[in-house]
Scaffold this motif. Sequence first.
Motif, PDB file in Angstrom:
ATOM      1  N   ASN A   1      26.479  45.390  39.711  1.00  0.00           N
ATOM      2  CA  ASN A   1      27.651  44.640  40.170  1.00  0.00           C
ATOM      3  C   ASN A   1      28.946  45.304  39.682  1.00  0.00           C
ATOM      4  O   ASN A   1      29.977  44.677  39.597  1.00  0.00           O
ATOM      5  CB  ASN A   1      27.562  43.207  39.630  1.00  0.00           C
ATOM      6  N   GLN A   2      28.840  46.592  39.406  1.00  0.00           N
ATOM      7  CA  GLN A   2      29.961  47.301  38.782  1.00  0.00           C
ATOM      8  C   GLN A   2      31.263  47.176  39.567  1.00  0.00           C
ATOM      9  O   GLN A   2      32.323  46.918  39.004  1.00  0.00           O
ATOM     10  CB  GLN A   2      29.595  48.790  38.640  1.00  0.00           C
ATOM     11  N   ARG A   3      31.153  47.291  40.870  1.00  0.00           N
ATOM     12  CA  ARG A   3      32.366  47.331  41.698  1.00  0.00           C
ATOM     13  C   ARG A   3      33.164  46.032  41.547  1.00  0.00           C
ATOM     14  O   ARG A   3      34.362  46.055  41.268  1.00  0.00           O
ATOM     15  CB  ARG A   3      31.971  47.534  43.167  1.00  0.00           C
ATOM     16  N   ILE A   4      32.459  44.896  41.675  1.00  0.00           N
ATOM     17  CA  ILE A   4      33.169  43.622  41.593  1.00  0.00           C
ATOM     18  C   ILE A   4      33.621  43.348  40.162  1.00  0.00           C
ATOM     19  O   ILE A   4      34.721  42.843  39.934  1.00  0.00           O
ATOM     20  CB  ILE A   4      32.271  42.489  42.138  1.00  0.00           C
ATOM     21  N   TYR A   5      32.792  43.752  39.229  1.00  0.00           N
ATOM     22  CA  TYR A   5      33.156  43.554  37.823  1.00  0.00           C
ATOM     23  C   TYR A   5      34.457  44.289  37.516  1.00  0.00           C
ATOM     24  O   TYR A   5      35.361  43.741  36.889  1.00  0.00           O
ATOM     25  CB  TYR A   5      32.015  44.055  36.923  1.00  0.00           C
ATOM     26  N   ASP A   6      34.552  45.535  38.000  1.00  0.00           N
ATOM     27  CA  ASP A   6      35.771  46.317  37.768  1.00  0.00           C
ATOM     28  C   ASP A   6      36.976  45.644  38.408  1.00  0.00           C
ATOM     29  O   ASP A   6      38.060  45.597  37.832  1.00  0.00           O
ATOM     30  CB  ASP A   6      35.607  47.730  38.323  1.00  0.00           C
ATOM     31  N   GLN A   7      36.760  45.127  39.596  1.00  0.00           N
ATOM     32  CA  GLN A   7      37.867  44.454  40.296  1.00  0.00           C
ATOM     33  C   GLN A   7      38.362  43.251  39.500  1.00  0.00           C
ATOM     34  O   GLN A   7      39.570  43.010  39.397  1.00  0.00           O
ATOM     35  CB  GLN A   7      37.420  43.997  41.684  1.00  0.00           C
ATOM     36  N   VAL A   8      37.401  42.505  38.945  1.00  0.00           N
ATOM     37  CA  VAL A   8      37.786  41.319  38.179  1.00  0.00           C
ATOM     38  C   VAL A   8      38.546  41.718  36.920  1.00  0.00           C
ATOM     39  O   VAL A   8      39.567  41.117  36.572  1.00  0.00           O
ATOM     40  CB  VAL A   8      36.536  40.461  37.832  1.00  0.00           C
ATOM     41  N   VAL A   9      38.047  42.765  36.269  1.00  0.00           N
ATOM     42  CA  VAL A   9      38.737  43.248  35.069  1.00  0.00           C
ATOM     43  C   VAL A   9      40.160  43.673  35.428  1.00  0.00           C
ATOM     44  O   VAL A   9      41.128  43.347  34.728  1.00  0.00           O
ATOM     45  CB  VAL A   9      37.952  44.419  34.432  1.00  0.00           C
ATOM     46  N   GLU A  10      40.259  44.365  36.551  1.00  0.00           N
ATOM     47  CA  GLU A  10      41.574  44.828  37.033  1.00  0.00           C
ATOM     48  C   GLU A  10      42.512  43.643  37.268  1.00  0.00           C
ATOM     49  O   GLU A  10      43.671  43.654  36.858  1.00  0.00           O
ATOM     50  CB  GLU A  10      41.355  45.618  38.327  1.00  0.00           C
ATOM     51  N   LEU A  11      41.950  42.612  37.914  1.00  0.00           N
ATOM     52  CA  LEU A  11      42.742  41.401  38.199  1.00  0.00           C
ATOM     53  C   LEU A  11      43.254  40.764  36.917  1.00  0.00           C
ATOM     54  O   LEU A  11      44.412  40.351  36.835  1.00  0.00           O
ATOM     55  CB  LEU A  11      41.883  40.377  38.938  1.00  0.00           C
ATOM     56  N   ARG A  12      42.372  40.715  35.916  1.00  0.00           N
ATOM     57  CA  ARG A  12      42.747  40.102  34.643  1.00  0.00           C
ATOM     58  C   ARG A  12      43.910  40.848  34.011  1.00  0.00           C
ATOM     59  O   ARG A  12      44.845  40.249  33.498  1.00  0.00           O
ATOM     60  CB  ARG A  12      41.554  40.116  33.675  1.00  0.00           C
ATOM     61  N   LYS A  13      43.805  42.201  34.077  1.00  0.00           N
ATOM     62  CA  LYS A  13      44.860  43.034  33.492  1.00  0.00           C
ATOM     63  C   LYS A  13      46.179  42.777  34.205  1.00  0.00           C
ATOM     64  O   LYS A  13      47.217  42.574  33.580  1.00  0.00           O
ATOM     65  CB  LYS A  13      44.475  44.517  33.630  1.00  0.00           C
ATOM     66  N   GLN A  14      46.088  42.788  35.518  1.00  0.00           N
ATOM     67  CA  GLN A  14      47.280  42.599  36.344  1.00  0.00           C
ATOM     68  C   GLN A  14      47.916  41.243  36.047  1.00  0.00           C
ATOM     69  O   GLN A  14      49.133  41.123  35.928  1.00  0.00           O
ATOM     70  CB  GLN A  14      46.884  42.684  37.809  1.00  0.00           C
ATOM     71  N   ALA A  15      47.032  40.241  35.900  1.00  0.00           N
ATOM     72  CA  ALA A  15      47.521  38.889  35.634  1.00  0.00           C
ATOM     73  C   ALA A  15      48.282  38.839  34.321  1.00  0.00           C
ATOM     74  O   ALA A  15      49.306  38.159  34.210  1.00  0.00           O
ATOM     75  CB  ALA A  15      46.348  37.915  35.603  1.00  0.00           C
TER      76      ALA A  15
END
Lengths: 210, 193
Positions: A124-138
Amino acid sequence: MAEVQQQEQGSGKKHKKVRAKKTSTHIDMTPMVDLAFLLLTFFMLTTTFSRPKTMEINMPVKDAKEEEQQKVAASQTLSVLLTEKDRIIWYMGVDDPAMPPQTNSATFSLASPNSIHKVLLEKNQRIYDQVVELRKQAEKESWPQDTLKARIARTKADKKGLIVLIKSDDKARYKNLVDILDEMSVCAIGRFAIVDVTPSEQELIKNTNQ
Amino acid sequence: MTPMVDLAFLLVTFFMLTTKFRPDEPVIVDTPSSISEIKLPTIDIMTMTVDKDGRVFFDMDGKANREQAIRKMGERYSVQFTPEDIKRFSVLTTFGMSIQELKNWLPLKPEERKKIHDEGIPIDSLNNQLSDWINFGRHANPKYRIAIKGDQDADYPTIKRVIAILQDNKINKFNLITSLEAEGEPVAVAGKK
């Protein structure tokens, strides 16, 4: 004490009046303080602040009509079988008695080389990375909590993302179920379901037993 | 010393006001830990407790709701409850016995109650009293949230059965009560016993 006072009264009023002005009004607070600390200790030791936590679960509606049920793509489905002694058996694809899938065993332990955490994260790496990215952006743009939650939920609901089927056999413990559900939230897997073990999967579990 | 005493009394007052004594529970359940940080709401909660022997206990809050539920249960299973029984039941918390045993259990004194070994609420399909409790409870208060409080060593079939009963009652959204993962402990170190 009473005796002492009586003696004082007997000794003359004049003296007492003079002394009464001089003596400070301090009273002995020690017993009261003792009591206060006793109570304080009692309440401190008996209070528990942690309220129980909870995880919310949505189960699929049981008697949904056949056509309403989503067909899941075999290539993006991962089945996790929970069994006795905290062991996990997992395989990709759907259960097909005619063509038994390649099974792998895994453990809950993070330290072990074949921990289920690593497997799920990798898939699930792709979605996990996206979520991490979102958190950072937030954090950078200080989004309100609701926005972040909504964005994460949308990312997790990705139609091409991993689907996990959690199946627990009769020998598993309840803790295993909670742990695997935890793993879902850690690995940002939004699409998972708790389903029953099929007879062919029972066979798989039996065959994979060491 | 006065400032210290002031502080001590302040703390005493604080703890006295914040302490809520836990009600007597018939069974001690060691809930599994999770990383979930959602707090369980304090009101409108219906709890099904599953202990490690597979016994099922039931609890719901709200005096009026409990009264209504036990009345309906009495009618359904033709067990006669006296007004005192109903009143006693309304202030209790978790219980784990069939409605027939409940009738004999309620008039007992608290010390005597503790001596009786709870058998759990019947959940098999022929005598599914848990389902009726859920049904009548939700009838009394539709806002109830459902929570399952399982022991970490509870066997899965019992949990599965409870979930199946919930789903039979068209409840597809519920909570699993967990305790917070101890700090520093890696996630999912589970099951290393």
